[in-house]
Design a protein around this motif. Sequence first.
Motif, mmCIF file in Angstrom:
data_model
loop_
_atom_site.group_PDB
_atom_site.id
_atom_site.type_symbol
_atom_site.label_atom_id
_atom_site.label_comp_id
_atom_site.label_asym_id
_atom_site.label_seq_id
_atom_site.Cartn_x
_atom_site.Cartn_y
_atom_site.Cartn_z
ATOM 1 N N PRO A 1 54.199 16.305 25.429
ATOM 2 C CA PRO A 1 53.884 15.587 24.188
ATOM 3 C C PRO A 1 52.745 14.600 24.445
ATOM 4 N N ALA A 2 51.510 15.115 24.508
ATOM 5 C CA ALA A 2 50.376 14.304 24.955
ATOM 6 C C ALA A 2 49.359 14.029 23.858
ATOM 7 N N SER A 3 49.652 14.392 22.621
ATOM 8 C CA SER A 3 48.693 14.177 21.533
ATOM 9 C C SER A 3 49.332 13.355 20.417
ATOM 10 N N GLU A 4 48.464 12.742 19.598
ATOM 11 C CA GLU A 4 48.888 11.977 18.419
ATOM 12 C C GLU A 4 49.792 10.805 18.794
ATOM 13 N N GLY A 5 49.413 10.078 19.845
ATOM 14 C CA GLY A 5 50.181 8.924 20.273
ATOM 15 C C GLY A 5 49.789 7.661 19.527
ATOM 16 N N PRO A 6 50.377 6.512 19.901
ATOM 17 C CA PRO A 6 50.087 5.245 19.232
ATOM 18 C C PRO A 6 48.584 4.950 19.204
ATOM 19 N N PRO A 7 48.049 4.479 18.073
ATOM 20 C CA PRO A 7 48.714 4.090 16.813
ATOM 21 C C PRO A 7 48.639 5.170 15.740
ATOM 22 N N TYR A 8 48.565 6.444 16.140
ATOM 23 C CA TYR A 8 48.353 7.539 15.197
ATOM 24 C C TYR A 8 49.465 7.613 14.154
ATOM 25 N N GLU A 9 50.638 7.074 14.493
ATOM 26 C CA GLU A 9 51.760 7.165 13.560
ATOM 27 C C GLU A 9 51.526 6.372 12.276
ATOM 28 N N TYR A 10 50.619 5.366 12.309
ATOM 29 C CA TYR A 10 50.341 4.606 11.092
ATOM 30 C C TYR A 10 49.742 5.516 10.019
ATOM 31 N N LYS A 11 48.697 6.247 10.374
ATOM 32 C CA LYS A 11 48.052 7.147 9.412
ATOM 33 C C LYS A 11 48.944 8.330 9.056
ATOM 34 N N GLU A 12 49.778 8.754 10.025
ATOM 35 C CA GLU A 12 50.640 9.907 9.787
ATOM 36 C C GLU A 12 51.920 9.533 9.044
ATOM 37 N N TYR A 13 52.127 8.221 8.799
ATOM 38 C CA TYR A 13 53.276 7.757 8.027
ATOM 39 C C TYR A 13 54.582 8.255 8.637
ATOM 40 N N THR A 14 54.717 8.014 9.954
ATOM 41 C CA THR A 14 55.878 8.522 10.676
ATOM 42 C C THR A 14 56.188 7.596 11.845
ATOM 43 N N THR A 15 57.018 8.048 12.768
ATOM 44 C CA THR A 15 57.333 7.283 13.970
ATOM 45 C C THR A 15 56.491 7.795 15.144
ATOM 46 N N ARG A 16 56.588 7.105 16.259
ATOM 47 C CA ARG A 16 55.813 7.486 17.442
ATOM 48 C C ARG A 16 56.161 8.911 17.877
ATOM 49 N N LYS A 17 55.132 9.744 18.094
ATOM 50 C CA LYS A 17 55.335 11.154 18.409
ATOM 51 C C LYS A 17 54.794 11.556 19.776
ATOM 52 N N SER A 18 54.257 10.619 20.551
ATOM 53 C CA SER A 18 53.679 10.978 21.835
ATOM 54 C C SER A 18 53.852 9.835 22.827
ATOM 55 N N THR A 19 53.775 10.197 24.100
ATOM 56 C CA THR A 19 53.897 9.210 25.166
ATOM 57 C C THR A 19 52.652 8.348 25.281
ATOM 58 N N TRP A 20 51.467 8.965 25.181
ATOM 59 C CA TRP A 20 50.217 8.291 25.546
ATOM 60 C C TRP A 20 49.521 7.678 24.337
ATOM 61 N N PRO A 21 48.930 6.493 24.473
ATOM 62 C CA PRO A 21 48.077 5.951 23.403
ATOM 63 C C PRO A 21 46.905 6.896 23.125
ATOM 64 N N SER A 22 46.484 6.970 21.870
ATOM 65 C CA SER A 22 45.455 7.926 21.469
ATOM 66 C C SER A 22 44.137 7.716 22.198
ATOM 67 N N LEU A 23 43.779 6.465 22.462
ATOM 68 C CA LEU A 23 42.501 6.201 23.115
ATOM 69 C C LEU A 23 42.491 6.726 24.542
ATOM 70 N N LEU A 24 43.646 6.749 25.197
ATOM 71 C CA LEU A 24 43.730 7.297 26.548
ATOM 72 C C LEU A 24 43.740 8.813 26.525
ATOM 73 N N ASN A 25 44.536 9.389 25.633
ATOM 74 C CA ASN A 25 44.698 10.834 25.652
ATOM 75 C C ASN A 25 45.121 11.355 24.286
#
Length: 495
Positions: A198-222
């Motif tokens: 689960p390496a995609s769509e990590g924090p803070p992507y959940e804000y735009k996706e209107y959901t909860t955290r879906k990945s381990t890694w922050p989006s800027l890292l991976n």
Amino acid sequence: MKKNGLQVCIFLVNILIISAGYCEETNSTTSVADMMNEHNLLKKRILELEQKLADKKIGQNNDCQSIRQELDELSKRLDVTERKGILDRINFSGELRTRMDDLDYDNEVNGTQGHGTLHELWSNRFRLNMRADINDDLVFHGRLSYYKFWGYSKFEGVFRDWDYATFHIPEGTLHVERAYVDYFLPKLPVAITFGRLPASEGPPYEYKEYTTRKSTWPSLLNDIEADGIITTVELEKLSPIKHSRFRLAYCKVIQNYLKYKNEMSLDDARVMVFAFESELPKISNSLFWLSYTQIFDTAPMWDTPPLDVVNDPGNIGDMSLYTLHMQVNKFKQTGLSLFTSICFFHLDATSEGAVLNIDTDFGSFYYNEVGFYGDRNSGTLGKDRNAFCIYAGINYTLPIPLLKNPEIGIEYNHGSKYWTGLTTSGNRDIRNKLDVNGDAVEIYYIQPISEKYMFLRIGGVWMDYDYYNIMYVHGDQTQSDMVLKNYYAVCYVRF
């Protein structure tokens, strides 16, 4: 790809057939414990009958026939309980996204002005999520993903493959996006995750996706898909720091399986990640992330017509990334969420690059030798590079119950001259704003339509490039005044 799509479709059809059989033959109110008891009793009775049948003498046909009939009946009942056991262990959920993009760009490179537009670009994305709680120590997660532009057609060649004329023939992109297992070591605060991570769509992507955290890694890292292994140590059980974890990850993002044939000199690209995460001190529902990432043997440039690679090194250097991410969700129940990400990047470049020729009507001629942000013609081949990116934003829930409490957000990111979004290139937006060498701003509005099941997001992204490299990260950087604008509307349905 069509073969993989067909295999996935067959799998889904089998699941539907199993479900249909179960609905017809089994009471839906039967508990899991009752089902397991019946399953065990049936297996025991079948074994008894098989033994009894084996002990019968030849010639006792009537008795043997009655035993065989009972065996057939019990086997059918056993199939039903086994199918139910499979379905009880797998939970399914899905998501359908329909998106429309409108793009416009202006660019001036070496005195040449360019302008382009792409209006009303529609696309669909479907996802099927799976989770199976195998036992107390093992959990499986999976995601099948399908993506396709509306009316996608192949325009090359004499015979054009029109989308509307290929009904019932699988098209688009269908693949396994995630497939991994979490193994929790008994009596130890340690978990091991392996598979397609689960390496995609990590924090803070959940804000735009209107959901909860879906990945381990922050989006800027991976924000790419990767296969590998992650070891997680729950430090919260060993220290007073809330929700604290240490993670060690190992991945191979490129693996040269043809090397044994000496057909390709490409080196395997390996990744090691050391990460610590926890809550911010005295701030609940928050995230603090600090990590170091080492990427060994970054891949060189491959053929890009009309450029032809005539000599290729195994790799063009190693990369190091240092990432800090801080995030607060719904701060003190005010509806305000905010985040900040900072990533520093260092490239240890090799002195060799990919030797390029250019094909013309008069033959093939030497063009250049290019490496990571350097080339022979400009005298920058083999130079080490340093870069950084800053990514920040806020999200606010508007207290308007009549509109089901919609949300607004604004995000900003800046990338320096040699910043690269190499590890964010899996981003599912039309343009990867985190890859910009310059500034990018995004503003969006989220309108809930049916609780958490359906929502609409409209927004715009403005990207102002200071530099733009048409060969991505290969060759020296070129100054640019390109401005790209992307306006979009996207509708999600989750079930």
